[in-house]
Design an enzyme around this catalytic site. Structure first.
Site, PDB file in Angstrom:
ATOM      1  N   CYS A  90       1.270 -14.313  -1.026  1.00 14.74           N
ATOM      2  CA  CYS A  90       0.628 -13.135  -1.608  1.00 14.74           C
ATOM      3  C   CYS A  90      -0.824 -13.161  -1.139  1.00 14.74           C
ATOM      4  O   CYS A  90      -1.581 -14.062  -1.515  1.00 14.74           O
ATOM      5  CB  CYS A  90       0.719 -13.166  -3.130  1.00 14.74           C
ATOM      6  SG  CYS A  90      -0.126 -11.772  -3.889  1.00 14.74           S
ATOM      7  N   CYS A 136      -1.603  -4.457  -1.663  1.00 11.30           N
ATOM      8  CA  CYS A 136      -0.784  -5.601  -1.249  1.00 11.30           C
ATOM      9  C   CYS A 136      -1.469  -6.188  -0.019  1.00 11.30           C
ATOM     10  O   CYS A 136      -1.587  -5.518   1.014  1.00 11.30           O
ATOM     11  CB  CYS A 136       0.636  -5.135  -0.927  1.00 11.30           C
ATOM     12  SG  CYS A 136       1.684  -6.455  -0.290  1.00 11.30           S
TER      13      CYS A 136
END
Ligand SMILES: N[C@@H](CCC[C@H](N)C(=O)O)C(=O)O
EC number: 5.1.1.7
Length: 299
Positions: A90, A223
């Site tokens: 991530c 993101c």
């Protein structure tokens, strides 16, 4: 491991990077059990704390998946999506994770190495508040993918940033419609473990904007791995390949929650810069945590 249901109280923090938000659970010795249902409850925006994902902060030496990286990176980002599923990496999370390590006094401003399932990531905490992470290289498997929303279909570029992405160029971000549910794609066999799907429009020279449906979450406001995938896919579309020209290429990627700046270097290494903020900390009511696990999740 101790069951979370018998823990006295679970300490947490909340943080975000360009509004990709995370519940942070500090647990140096990996003593807290976080089964998927507990992660989903913590990430629930109505009944829990709320987040696109959860950053379980564990010493690498104390986690079976990270022990082999302990010599190079003291801390492991055990990343979970909001639905409790595990993800390899991530990009915003690792920047927020580094900000937490600084906040907790585990590191000072400067460089910190963080172990992730996608390998060791080096993060630089700048004095101006921005956080830069060396994301490694993108893989661009040459397979055709088609993504569909609301009756329209687009070809998508398959990009792997440690986690899987499909990047589709559209004329208008509103064409992506409601990204709460995962848009259908084919062939499904390209992404046996699911995929994060980005929709991209041009904003100017080396400047794009994107929306994303994140695997294991829904539409999120940013993101980081997705922004890197978008930058690389856009560069190739634009005929820019630093490995060929020998010159780095930088893209500004606008997300719903802010802006990320992505540079790809001639050796393929990708760097991403953006903000990372800790906004709150507290303890979780152990009675709530031990409560029925069948509460609605992120509905
Ligand atoms: N928000 C993240 C990506 C989180 C993981 C993703 N949902 C997946 O399952 O791969 C980022 O900033 O990169």
């Amino acid at each position: 491991m101790t069951s979370a249901q018998t823990s006295p109280a679970l300490r947490f923090l909340k943080g975000h990077g360009t509004e990709n938000d995370f519940v942070i659970v500090p647990d140096a010795e990996n003593a807290v059990d976080l089964p998927p249902a507990v992660v989903a409850r913590l990430c629930d925006r109505r009944a829990g704390i709320g987040g696109d994902g959860l950053l379980h902060v564990v010493r690498s030496a104390a986690h079976p998946e990270a022990r082999h990286m302990a010599g190079e990176a003291e801390w492991f980002m055990d990343y979970r999506n909001a639905d409790g599923s595990v993800a390899e990496m991530c990009g915003n999370g690792v920047r927020v994770f580094a900000r937490y390590l600084e906040h907790a006094g585990h590191v000072t401003a400067g460089e910190v190495a963080v172990a992730t399932r996608g390998g060791i990531k080096r993060v630089h905490l700048d004095k101006d508040g921005s956080v830069t992470v060396s994301m490694g290289r993108a893989a661009l498997p040459d397979v055709g993918v088609t993504v569909t929303v609301g009756g329209r279909s687009w070809p998508a570029r398959n990009v792997n940033m440690g986690n899987p992405h499909a990047v589709a160029f559209v004329d208008d971000l509103s064409h992506a419609g409601n990204l709460y549910d995962e848009p259908p794609y084919e062939p499904a066999s390209v992404y046996p473990d699911g995929v994060n799907i980005e929709f991209v429009v041009d904003r100017g020279p080396r400047h794009v904007a994107m929306r994303v449906h994140e695997r294991g979450a829904a539409e999120t406001r940013s993101c980081g791995t997705g922004a890197c995938a978008v930058a690389v896919a856009t560069a190739r579309r634009d005929g820019a390949d630093p490995a060929v020209t020998g010159a780095p290429v930088t893209y500004t990627v606008d997300v719903l929650g802010g802006t990320l700046v992505i540079t790809e270097h001639p050796d393929g290494a990708i760097e991403m810069t953006g903000p990372a903020v800790i906004v709150a900390e507290g303890t979780i009511d152990p009675a709530w945590l031990a409560g029925p696990a069948d509460a609605p999740v992120n509905d």
